[in-house]
Design a protein around this motif. Structure first.
Motif, PDB file in Angstrom:
ATOM      1  N   HIS A  50       0.726  -1.188   0.102  1.00 58.47           N
ATOM      2  CA  HIS A  50       0.114   0.065  -0.019  1.00 58.47           C
ATOM      3  C   HIS A  50       0.793   1.276   0.023  1.00 58.47           C
ATOM      4  O   HIS A  50       0.474   2.258  -0.038  1.00 58.47           O
ATOM      5  CB  HIS A  50      -0.965  -0.180   1.184  1.00 58.47           C
ATOM      6  N   GLY A  51       2.176   1.146   0.108  1.00 55.94           N
ATOM      7  CA  GLY A  51       3.067   2.275  -0.059  1.00 55.94           C
ATOM      8  C   GLY A  51       2.917   3.107   1.285  1.00 55.94           C
ATOM      9  O   GLY A  51       2.438   2.455   2.243  1.00 55.94           O
ATOM     10  N   ALA A  52       3.338   4.298   1.282  1.00 55.85           N
ATOM     11  CA  ALA A  52       3.329   5.305   2.550  1.00 55.85           C
ATOM     12  C   ALA A  52       2.003   5.550   3.007  1.00 55.85           C
ATOM     13  O   ALA A  52       1.990   5.996   4.054  1.00 55.85           O
ATOM     14  CB  ALA A  52       4.183   6.379   2.119  1.00 55.85           C
ATOM     15  N   GLU A  53       0.912   5.215   2.377  1.00 53.35           N
ATOM     16  CA  GLU A  53      -0.253   5.550   2.998  1.00 53.35           C
ATOM     17  C   GLU A  53      -0.856   4.048   3.654  1.00 53.35           C
ATOM     18  O   GLU A  53      -2.097   4.378   4.174  1.00 53.35           O
ATOM     19  CB  GLU A  53      -1.367   5.653   1.731  1.00 53.35           C
ATOM     20  N   ALA A  54      -0.107   3.293   3.998  1.00 50.89           N
ATOM     21  CA  ALA A  54      -0.430   1.921   4.487  1.00 50.89           C
ATOM     22  C   ALA A  54      -0.971   2.376   5.887  1.00 50.89           C
ATOM     23  O   ALA A  54      -0.179   3.360   6.740  1.00 50.89           O
ATOM     24  CB  ALA A  54       0.844   1.117   4.886  1.00 50.89           C
ATOM     25  N   SER A  55      -2.118   1.935   6.399  1.00 49.30           N
ATOM     26  CA  SER A  55      -2.534   2.314   7.840  1.00 49.30           C
ATOM     27  C   SER A  55      -2.073   1.376   8.826  1.00 49.30           C
ATOM     28  O   SER A  55      -1.795   0.417   8.792  1.00 49.30           O
ATOM     29  CB  SER A  55      -4.233   1.813   7.485  1.00 49.30           C
ATOM     30  N   MET A  56      -2.045   2.256   9.897  1.00 51.75           N
ATOM     31  CA  MET A  56      -1.361   1.454  11.239  1.00 51.75           C
ATOM     32  C   MET A  56      -2.569   0.566  11.478  1.00 51.75           C
ATOM     33  O   MET A  56      -2.309  -0.369  12.249  1.00 51.75           O
ATOM     34  CB  MET A  56      -1.134   2.849  12.284  1.00 51.75           C
ATOM     35  N   ARG A  57      -3.674   0.852  11.429  1.00 54.34           N
ATOM     36  CA  ARG A  57      -4.776  -0.115  11.820  1.00 54.34           C
ATOM     37  C   ARG A  57      -4.536  -1.378  11.091  1.00 54.34           C
ATOM     38  O   ARG A  57      -4.923  -2.477  11.586  1.00 54.34           O
ATOM     39  CB  ARG A  57      -6.212   0.618  11.904  1.00 54.34           C
ATOM     40  N   GLY A  95      -3.813  -5.724  18.887  1.00 55.38           N
ATOM     41  CA  GLY A  95      -4.369  -4.436  19.276  1.00 55.38           C
ATOM     42  C   GLY A  95      -3.603  -3.321  18.579  1.00 55.38           C
ATOM     43  O   GLY A  95      -2.549  -3.332  18.542  1.00 55.38           O
ATOM     44  N   LEU A  96      -4.251  -2.087  18.374  1.00 55.17           N
ATOM     45  CA  LEU A  96      -3.618  -0.787  17.801  1.00 55.17           C
ATOM     46  C   LEU A  96      -2.722  -0.413  19.020  1.00 55.17           C
ATOM     47  O   LEU A  96      -1.665   0.236  18.447  1.00 55.17           O
ATOM     48  CB  LEU A  96      -4.748   0.201  17.536  1.00 55.17           C
ATOM     49  N   ALA A  97      -3.192  -0.479  20.117  1.00 53.00           N
ATOM     50  CA  ALA A  97      -2.350  -0.093  21.334  1.00 53.00           C
ATOM     51  C   ALA A  97      -1.149  -0.921  21.276  1.00 53.00           C
ATOM     52  O   ALA A  97       0.140  -0.151  21.591  1.00 53.00           O
ATOM     53  CB  ALA A  97      -3.193  -0.142  22.671  1.00 53.00           C
ATOM     54  N   THR A  98      -0.898  -2.145  21.140  1.00 50.84           N
ATOM     55  CA  THR A  98       0.331  -2.882  20.925  1.00 50.84           C
ATOM     56  C   THR A  98       1.128  -2.237  19.967  1.00 50.84           C
ATOM     57  O   THR A  98       2.337  -2.191  20.259  1.00 50.84           O
ATOM     58  CB  THR A  98       0.052  -4.258  20.835  1.00 50.84           C
ATOM     59  N   LEU A  99       0.700  -2.079  18.886  1.00 49.92           N
ATOM     60  CA  LEU A  99       1.295  -1.390  17.663  1.00 49.92           C
ATOM     61  C   LEU A  99       2.192  -0.012  18.217  1.00 49.92           C
ATOM     62  O   LEU A  99       3.307  -0.083  18.063  1.00 49.92           O
ATOM     63  CB  LEU A  99       1.067  -1.434  16.689  1.00 49.92           C
ATOM     64  N   PHE A 100       1.257   0.764  18.862  1.00 44.92           N
ATOM     65  CA  PHE A 100       1.849   2.023  19.067  1.00 44.92           C
ATOM     66  C   PHE A 100       2.799   2.059  20.328  1.00 44.92           C
ATOM     67  O   PHE A 100       3.318   2.979  20.696  1.00 44.92           O
ATOM     68  CB  PHE A 100       0.544   3.005  19.543  1.00 44.92           C
ATOM     69  N   ARG A 101       2.494   0.999  20.989  1.00 43.40           N
ATOM     70  CA  ARG A 101       3.574   0.923  22.182  1.00 43.40           C
ATOM     71  C   ARG A 101       4.915   0.508  21.666  1.00 43.40           C
ATOM     72  O   ARG A 101       5.993   1.102  22.134  1.00 43.40           O
ATOM     73  CB  ARG A 101       3.148  -0.339  23.226  1.00 43.40           C
ATOM     74  N   HIS A 102       5.031  -0.132  20.525  1.00 46.75           N
ATOM     75  CA  HIS A 102       6.341  -0.456  19.843  1.00 46.75           C
ATOM     76  C   HIS A 102       6.620   0.688  18.987  1.00 46.75           C
ATOM     77  O   HIS A 102       7.993   0.963  18.866  1.00 46.75           O
ATOM     78  CB  HIS A 102       6.294  -1.818  19.001  1.00 46.75           C
ATOM     79  N   PHE A 103       5.733   1.181  18.380  1.00 41.25           N
ATOM     80  CA  PHE A 103       6.028   2.238  17.511  1.00 41.25           C
ATOM     81  C   PHE A 103       4.850   3.459  17.747  1.00 41.25           C
ATOM     82  O   PHE A 103       3.864   3.452  17.221  1.00 41.25           O
ATOM     83  CB  PHE A 103       5.742   1.766  16.017  1.00 41.25           C
ATOM     84  N   PRO A 104       5.303   4.478  18.380  1.00 42.80           N
ATOM     85  CA  PRO A 104       4.539   5.538  18.930  1.00 42.80           C
ATOM     86  C   PRO A 104       4.052   6.577  17.808  1.00 42.80           C
ATOM     87  O   PRO A 104       2.855   7.127  17.876  1.00 42.80           O
ATOM     88  CB  PRO A 104       5.288   6.361  19.961  1.00 42.80           C
ATOM     89  N   THR A 105       4.643   6.500  16.815  1.00 42.83           N
ATOM     90  CA  THR A 105       4.153   7.229  15.444  1.00 42.83           C
ATOM     91  C   THR A 105       4.474   6.571  14.194  1.00 42.83           C
ATOM     92  O   THR A 105       5.392   5.418  14.154  1.00 42.83           O
ATOM     93  CB  THR A 105       5.053   8.558  15.569  1.00 42.83           C
ATOM     94  N   ARG A 106       3.790   6.951  13.181  1.00 41.02           N
ATOM     95  CA  ARG A 106       4.202   6.370  11.947  1.00 41.02           C
ATOM     96  C   ARG A 106       5.509   6.708  11.474  1.00 41.02           C
ATOM     97  O   ARG A 106       6.414   5.663  10.854  1.00 41.02           O
ATOM     98  CB  ARG A 106       3.346   7.004  10.803  1.00 41.02           C
TER      99      ARG A 106
END
Length: 88
Positions: free
Chosen positions: A27-34, A43-54
């Motif tokens: 999906h390129g740079a538009e890939a969704s964190m979700r 969960g999205l919270a787990t992803l953000f715990r490892h990577f707080p921002t895009r």
């Protein structure tokens, strides 16, 4: 940083990066964190715990790619004649 993580956290981090690389490739740079979290089955919270921002996620992906290129270069340097290694 990754080297100071517990083994299970490092495994999760590596899994998230691998999934993120696949999603970004598709999906390129538009890939969704979700979408990344959903595909990684976290969960999205787990992803953000490892990577707080895009930006943090993309920086980790870039660093992973550079590390792989450095490893490939080292392997080519010892296994191929210099001209072939350079072209590879």
């Amino acid at each position: 940083s990754r080297q100071f993580m517990r083994a299970d956290a490092r495994k999760n981090y590596d899994h998230l990066l691998a999934v993120a690389r696949d999603v970004v490739t598709e999906h390129g740079a538009e890939a969704s964190m979700r979408d990344i979290a959903r595909r990684a089955d976290v969960g999205l919270a787990t992803l953000f715990r490892h990577f707080p921002t895009r930006e943090a996620l993309f920086e980790a992906l870039l660093r992973m790619n550079v590390d792989e290129l450095i490893q490939q270069a080292a392997e080519l340097e010892t296994s191929n004649p210099p001209d072939e290694a350079l072209v590879s």
